[in-house]
Design a protein around this motif. Sequence first.
Motif, PDB file in Angstrom:
ATOM      1  N   ASP A  99      48.230 -28.384 -26.213  1.00 18.69           N
ATOM      2  CA  ASP A  99      47.636 -27.329 -25.386  1.00 18.69           C
ATOM      3  C   ASP A  99      48.734 -26.535 -24.688  1.00 18.69           C
ATOM      4  O   ASP A  99      48.443 -25.677 -23.848  1.00 18.69           O
ATOM      5  N   GLY A 100      49.982 -26.800 -25.055  1.00 19.77           N
ATOM      6  CA  GLY A 100      51.111 -25.987 -24.616  1.00 19.77           C
ATOM      7  C   GLY A 100      51.500 -26.117 -23.159  1.00 19.77           C
ATOM      8  O   GLY A 100      52.304 -25.323 -22.669  1.00 19.77           O
ATOM      9  N   GLU A 101      50.991 -27.133 -22.447  1.00 23.63           N
ATOM     10  CA  GLU A 101      51.258 -27.192 -21.015  1.00 23.63           C
ATOM     11  C   GLU A 101      52.645 -27.703 -20.678  1.00 23.63           C
ATOM     12  O   GLU A 101      53.228 -27.325 -19.656  1.00 23.63           O
ATOM     13  N   ARG A 102      53.213 -28.561 -21.535  1.00 22.23           N
ATOM     14  CA  ARG A 102      54.524 -29.145 -21.215  1.00 22.23           C
ATOM     15  C   ARG A 102      55.366 -29.185 -22.482  1.00 22.23           C
ATOM     16  O   ARG A 102      55.571 -30.217 -23.076  1.00 22.23           O
ATOM     17  N   ILE A 103      55.859 -28.019 -22.884  1.00 23.34           N
ATOM     18  CA  ILE A 103      56.621 -27.905 -24.124  1.00 23.34           C
ATOM     19  C   ILE A 103      58.062 -28.347 -23.884  1.00 23.34           C
ATOM     20  O   ILE A 103      58.813 -27.696 -23.149  1.00 23.34           O
ATOM     21  N   LEU A 104      58.433 -29.479 -24.492  1.00 25.24           N
ATOM     22  CA  LEU A 104      59.755 -30.058 -24.296  1.00 25.24           C
ATOM     23  C   LEU A 104      60.050 -30.124 -22.798  1.00 25.24           C
ATOM     24  O   LEU A 104      59.229 -30.580 -22.023  1.00 25.24           O
ATOM     25  N   GLY A 105      61.206 -29.646 -22.378  1.00 25.09           N
ATOM     26  CA  GLY A 105      61.508 -29.587 -20.947  1.00 25.09           C
ATOM     27  C   GLY A 105      61.342 -28.186 -20.402  1.00 25.09           C
ATOM     28  O   GLY A 105      61.879 -27.857 -19.350  1.00 25.09           O
ATOM     29  N   LEU A 106      60.589 -27.348 -21.142  1.00 27.86           N
ATOM     30  CA  LEU A 106      60.497 -25.926 -20.811  1.00 27.86           C
ATOM     31  C   LEU A 106      59.253 -25.577 -20.013  1.00 27.86           C
ATOM     32  O   LEU A 106      59.117 -24.461 -19.534  1.00 27.86           O
ATOM     33  N   GLY A 107      58.333 -26.509 -19.891  1.00 29.11           N
ATOM     34  CA  GLY A 107      57.154 -26.267 -19.077  1.00 29.11           C
ATOM     35  C   GLY A 107      56.001 -25.643 -19.846  1.00 29.11           C
ATOM     36  O   GLY A 107      55.865 -25.813 -21.065  1.00 29.11           O
ATOM     37  N   ASP A 108      55.168 -24.893 -19.134  1.00 25.41           N
ATOM     38  CA  ASP A 108      53.922 -24.335 -19.657  1.00 25.41           C
ATOM     39  C   ASP A 108      54.206 -23.081 -20.464  1.00 25.41           C
ATOM     40  O   ASP A 108      54.562 -22.031 -19.914  1.00 25.41           O
ATOM     41  N   LEU A 109      54.044 -23.164 -21.780  1.00 28.82           N
ATOM     42  CA  LEU A 109      54.240 -22.005 -22.657  1.00 28.82           C
ATOM     43  C   LEU A 109      52.942 -21.560 -23.315  1.00 28.82           C
ATOM     44  O   LEU A 109      52.953 -20.689 -24.189  1.00 28.82           O
ATOM     45  N   GLY A 110      51.829 -22.166 -22.916  1.00 30.12           N
ATOM     46  CA  GLY A 110      50.544 -21.733 -23.440  1.00 30.12           C
ATOM     47  C   GLY A 110      50.489 -21.733 -24.946  1.00 30.12           C
ATOM     48  O   GLY A 110      50.958 -22.668 -25.618  1.00 30.12           O
ATOM     49  N   VAL A 111      49.958 -20.659 -25.503  1.00 30.58           N
ATOM     50  CA  VAL A 111      49.769 -20.572 -26.949  1.00 30.58           C
ATOM     51  C   VAL A 111      51.106 -20.495 -27.696  1.00 30.58           C
ATOM     52  O   VAL A 111      51.167 -20.765 -28.899  1.00 30.58           O
ATOM     53  N   TYR A 112      52.180 -20.165 -26.987  1.00 25.53           N
ATOM     54  CA  TYR A 112      53.503 -20.141 -27.621  1.00 25.53           C
ATOM     55  C   TYR A 112      53.932 -21.532 -28.085  1.00 25.53           C
ATOM     56  O   TYR A 112      54.887 -21.675 -28.839  1.00 25.53           O
ATOM     57  N   GLY A 113      53.227 -22.558 -27.614  1.00 26.08           N
ATOM     58  CA  GLY A 113      53.553 -23.917 -28.025  1.00 26.08           C
ATOM     59  C   GLY A 113      53.276 -24.219 -29.478  1.00 26.08           C
ATOM     60  O   GLY A 113      53.610 -25.308 -29.964  1.00 26.08           O
ATOM     61  N   MET A 114      52.676 -23.294 -30.222  1.00 26.93           N
ATOM     62  CA  MET A 114      52.375 -23.531 -31.641  1.00 26.93           C
ATOM     63  C   MET A 114      53.603 -23.947 -32.436  1.00 26.93           C
ATOM     64  O   MET A 114      53.502 -24.686 -33.423  1.00 26.93           O
ATOM     65  N   GLY A 115      54.779 -23.507 -32.010  1.00 28.87           N
ATOM     66  CA  GLY A 115      55.990 -23.883 -32.746  1.00 28.87           C
ATOM     67  C   GLY A 115      56.204 -25.383 -32.816  1.00 28.87           C
ATOM     68  O   GLY A 115      56.822 -25.875 -33.768  1.00 28.87           O
ATOM     69  N   ILE A 116      55.682 -26.130 -31.848  1.00 30.17           N
ATOM     70  CA  ILE A 116      55.883 -27.575 -31.828  1.00 30.17           C
ATOM     71  C   ILE A 116      55.087 -28.271 -32.933  1.00 30.17           C
ATOM     72  O   ILE A 116      55.663 -29.008 -33.743  1.00 30.17           O
ATOM     73  N   PRO A 117      53.749 -28.108 -33.023  1.00 34.12           N
ATOM     74  CA  PRO A 117      53.038 -28.759 -34.130  1.00 34.12           C
ATOM     75  C   PRO A 117      53.482 -28.273 -35.504  1.00 34.12           C
ATOM     76  O   PRO A 117      53.515 -29.061 -36.454  1.00 34.12           O
TER      77      PRO A 117
END
Length: 561
Positions: free
Chosen positions: A162-180
Amino acid sequence: MCLLNSRLFGPCVSVCRWAHTKEKGKPLMLSPRTNKGMAFTLQERQILGIHGLLPPKVETQDTQAMRFQNNLKKMTDPLEKYIYLMGIQERNERLFYRVLMEDIEELMPIVYTPTVGLACTQYGHIFRRPKGLFISIRDRGHVRSILDNWPESNVAAVVVTDGERILGLGDLGVYGMGIPVGKLCLYTACAGIRPERCLPVVIDVGTDNETLLHDPLYMGLYQKRDRSQAYDDLIDEFMEAVVEKYGQDTLIQFEDFGNHNAFRFLRKYREKYCTFNDDIQGTASVALAGLLAAQRAVGKPITEHRVLFLGAGEAALGIANLIVMAMTESGVSQDEAQNKIWMYDKYGLLVKGRPQETDANQEAFVHDSPGDVQSFLDAVNTIKPTAIIGVAGAGRLFTHDVIKAMGTLNERPIIFALSNPTNKAECTAEDAYKLTDGRCLFASGSPFGPVTLSDGRVLTPGQGNNAYIFPGVALAVIVSGVRHISDTVFLEAAKTLAEQLTDKELAEGRLYPPLSNIREVSVQMAVKVSHQSCPPILSVPVFSLLINLLRLVQVLIVNSI
């Protein structure tokens, strides 16, 4: 248990790659799954209706890979490399996985940590083609119909954030798609799971990142995070829709949820679905594997270690709980094991009576105050840990004084700077080695290069990368048909990973096998975990047979992607 699970391997041994597609002509060339660029033979071009749509030369994949590698060598900017590499995935999937698997040690930091974090922060600015499934809070009541829009009907593994805690970068919202997307690339590259069996998903419930909310190029909902019951209802609906469409044994991997949600969803769903949380359990497993490898160099069992964490969130708690499990397996009581583990967060040591409240998940590691501790350095000097593990994502907090103190307290200090990306790591490999005269046992979350000491020794730091764990665990779960994933799976995975490290590699400074061996590591892990999960099924002869079968199938998949 089906050793050649069709949901995992699919039609990987078909004689003709295009026997299962109706695509002809230019659409076939525009699909990354069926396109192979200039490598189509003359006969294929004629049969498939693409003769004349390509230059007349027929190239081997070797030539295509050489062109790719030459172009990549000309690039110096990691983000530029990421864009180029993922562009190949969008055009020619077979070539993408060929080059990724052949040079996994060099390219994993591009498709995964640390560069994927940078790519996530720039997602809306570098966007080219959507990958994965986007489900928003406004889609409640329609999640199943959205899943039906996904073109693949035989999904075996889902990675969701849900993009709330992307790595150590925090809340990136929908930008978190790169992780999955990055995680599932490694399912294929590291474990041989076919890419069409993998589904990346982002759940968009808004973002609390003010920068993104004011960015005209942001691609998600322009609203604060919905933290109401509607959020929980959406996750419930998503989980139900996935198993309804793809089956009860579909693996659902949670990634980069906020601490509170990560723990409660793990508790809520682990007995009902085939699911795990990589930030809690995967991180725990790879960190424990590093400690198990380190004990070979230190010469003392894990039960004799004292561990001090910098950070007390989901990663720290996941690692701590798995360490406790490993210690109790070795004969100490749970209370005794928990008393050997301390945590230090932004408010200081987790101790009884401090003004700041502690989370219920932290209670097992809240101890009586050991004295006046005003800093992390004070905590080191007071508790005298044999190992410090950084998972706070707050940057260089393992200061020179902290590292020197660890070197004074221990002949072979264990220093794990596990926060990602690289600029969030608690210290560098160079500082850790040089400030302890090369005596420390070091691991990091992001990659660091070899360090040359003043006496000429060259030490190669270990990268405590979750990619050592989740592909092998996923392979085991899918192959064996496990419905519920226990913490014992991750304990077994950690032990298997530690066993793969040779004495020679340990002497070089490594605490993990080279990433170039990761496919073999995943096979060994899959078999060991399957054996632990289904012991009556896997006798020793079958155990050996399964290893060889998985190796064979990986080769077949590589040749058929």
